[in-house]
Design an enzyme around this catalytic site. Sequence first.
Site, mmCIF file in Angstrom:
data_model
loop_
_atom_site.group_PDB
_atom_site.id
_atom_site.type_symbol
_atom_site.label_atom_id
_atom_site.label_comp_id
_atom_site.label_asym_id
_atom_site.label_seq_id
_atom_site.Cartn_x
_atom_site.Cartn_y
_atom_site.Cartn_z
ATOM 1 N N HIS B 139 -27.441 16.532 -5.445
ATOM 2 C CA HIS B 139 -27.687 17.554 -6.456
ATOM 3 C C HIS B 139 -29.207 17.593 -6.681
ATOM 4 O O HIS B 139 -29.880 16.570 -6.505
ATOM 5 C CB HIS B 139 -26.967 17.133 -7.735
ATOM 6 C CG HIS B 139 -26.961 18.135 -8.835
ATOM 7 N ND1 HIS B 139 -28.028 18.313 -9.671
ATOM 8 C CD2 HIS B 139 -25.999 18.996 -9.248
ATOM 9 C CE1 HIS B 139 -27.718 19.253 -10.569
ATOM 10 N NE2 HIS B 139 -26.495 19.680 -10.330
ATOM 11 N N ASP B 216 -25.981 8.134 -8.143
ATOM 12 C CA ASP B 216 -25.806 9.253 -9.068
ATOM 13 C C ASP B 216 -24.300 9.429 -9.293
ATOM 14 O O ASP B 216 -23.584 9.934 -8.433
ATOM 15 C CB ASP B 216 -26.417 10.519 -8.454
ATOM 16 C CG ASP B 216 -26.125 11.769 -9.283
ATOM 17 O OD1 ASP B 216 -25.461 11.647 -10.338
ATOM 18 O OD2 ASP B 216 -26.554 12.859 -8.865
ATOM 19 N N GLN B 219 -20.607 12.916 -10.692
ATOM 20 C CA GLN B 219 -19.265 13.327 -10.261
ATOM 21 C C GLN B 219 -18.388 12.126 -9.947
ATOM 22 O O GLN B 219 -17.191 12.284 -9.689
ATOM 23 C CB GLN B 219 -19.356 14.227 -9.014
ATOM 24 C CG GLN B 219 -20.166 15.484 -9.196
ATOM 25 C CD GLN B 219 -19.533 16.440 -10.193
ATOM 26 O OE1 GLN B 219 -18.340 16.377 -10.488
ATOM 27 N NE2 GLN B 219 -20.342 17.346 -10.724
ATOM 28 N N LYS B 242 -19.331 15.206 -18.489
ATOM 29 C CA LYS B 242 -18.441 15.365 -17.340
ATOM 30 C C LYS B 242 -17.247 14.420 -17.405
ATOM 31 O O LYS B 242 -16.297 14.565 -16.647
ATOM 32 C CB LYS B 242 -19.222 15.168 -16.041
ATOM 33 C CG LYS B 242 -20.139 16.339 -15.723
ATOM 34 C CD LYS B 242 -20.723 16.219 -14.334
ATOM 35 C CE LYS B 242 -21.323 17.513 -13.845
ATOM 36 N NZ LYS B 242 -22.644 17.810 -14.364
ATOM 37 N N CYS B 380 -26.566 23.964 -7.432
ATOM 38 C CA CYS B 380 -27.747 23.097 -7.553
ATOM 39 C C CYS B 380 -27.798 22.092 -6.414
ATOM 40 O O CYS B 380 -28.186 20.938 -6.600
ATOM 41 C CB CYS B 380 -27.790 22.378 -8.901
ATOM 42 S SG CYS B 380 -27.937 23.499 -10.278
#
Lengths: 155, 422
Positions: B139, B216, B219, B242, B380
């Site tokens: 991302h 990261d 997600q 999220k 993104c």
Amino acid sequence: MSSELRELYQEVILDHGRTPRNFHKPEGANHHANGHNPLCGDRVTVHLKLKDDKVEDVGFEGSGCAISMASTSLMTEVLKGKTVTEAHALFHRFHDLLTGSEDSAGDAAVDTDDFERLMVLAGVREYPMRVKCATLGWHTMEAAIGTEADKVSTE
Amino acid sequence: MNTLAPLAEARRESVFVPAFDAEAARRDFPILATPVIHGRAFLDSAASAQKPMQVIDAVRRCYEAEYANIHRGVYELSALATKNFEVARDKVRTFLNARESSEIIFVRGGTEGVNLVAYAYGDKFIGEGDEIILTYLEHHSNIVPWQLLAERVGAKIRPVPIDDAGELIMEEYEKLLGPRTKMVAVTHASNALGTLPPVKQMIEMAHAQGAVVLIDGAQGAPHLKVDVQDLDCDFYVFSGHKVYGPSGIGVLYGKKAHLLAMPPWQGGGDMIESVSFEKTTFAPPPNKFEAGTPHISGATGLAAAIDYVTKLGLDNIAAHEHALLEEATQRMRQIPGVRIYGEAKNKAAILSFMIDGAHPHDVGTIFDHHGVAVRAGHHCAQPVMERYGIPGTVRASFALYNTRHDVNLLIEAVDKVKEIFK
């Protein structure tokens, strides 16, 4: 299918989206600008051949959704032969059409036939998120007019 | 806490034994009953998830009954607010299985977490000629902070390519790794394609070269059980919004040794030990990295979200989402003119696709009309779109409250697009 959706995706729009007109860089084009919508990635380059304040020719290249491609394609069709002042006026009327405002409704500089051709995009009014798609090519055209003309080639 | 109770009830009612009762869970999300969403398919949780009553109530309770600034007042209410904030930190510690709660830093979101590491760790430990390995799956939030760092210190960015299925090419990763590699920053789950890179193996390989690794988890955390000790990652970031928590709160996990060695990022109140005009000494982590009044109610809400998903069971949620992904993928594959992007073996519940002759944005508008909310565009993640030579995709992402009804609507919506873009 709902009537709003049918109005947005009229056959004329689908047709111009699929096979955009004037999709090239015209010979002798002397004003250029790139337009980019970073939110959706649509990109257009508008080429104008301006002579004595008149749009002698106009074309574009790029990629984007059906709305942005069709709007830019229709723009090139109506702009040919217009003065710079007429081009600005047309854009203002068109912009008002999409946003539902009436500021320049009585603008005398706008040719009624041209404006009627652009009316096929009136459905965008119901989709505020898509106004940017429909105006990308026009903003780019305005930017191109504002650029300095290419140096005249002596070839 | 008896986590099995709702399950047992579902079993009594039905011959079909679901691992997880999404219909019951849906009732926890008030927004799903509002006219804007009711009867429609919300398939954009990878952008931001909706909030259960439990989270909304926790935020409300914070402001209604337990609110004061933290770490300051000697009065009872401030002590209570401080306690709640630190309890929230410890819940995050448990959620990530970190060793100590001082390794948990509250930030605004995953993006701020990456930026914090890029500045505070990067500026000190990464220098000219050093290399930072990223991947084509990242991302923008796990690309741009590293580019800014690279410009500041003269380091180089080295991206790991992907194959057509959207899997990282591990041989290339191995080749890129070397003595100059100082940082590897990789996603736990791709937001655009769903790919789950083999992060544990990648971390091991990076450590063998002496590089540190940031994962990261934007997600990852909503879909996968995270164990930072088992992964052995140096840094892990995720966003509260999220994982069904509030927006504006996120987490940076860092190994204690790193956090101790890193200088502060932002200066202000709450992050100091003592201040004079001659010299300021800093508080130990996590406070060193939490300048100013934090998002107090956000931390409380995040803790409630963690309680919520933990109670439902992360494995149950993942299995449910995966079943929906499988069904949607199978049915999409049968529709002529639909191309799926991202067919990695291990995937998060993300389905990215294109419909021939229709731009993703037009698809998004038509889907919306048919009651299906999806993300359309480059997500993104422009490098991955360029890799496939496409402007973007349509992305359906599944969350715990999605059902087969949503999959049906999605498939019907594809037919509508094909009707218009014949």
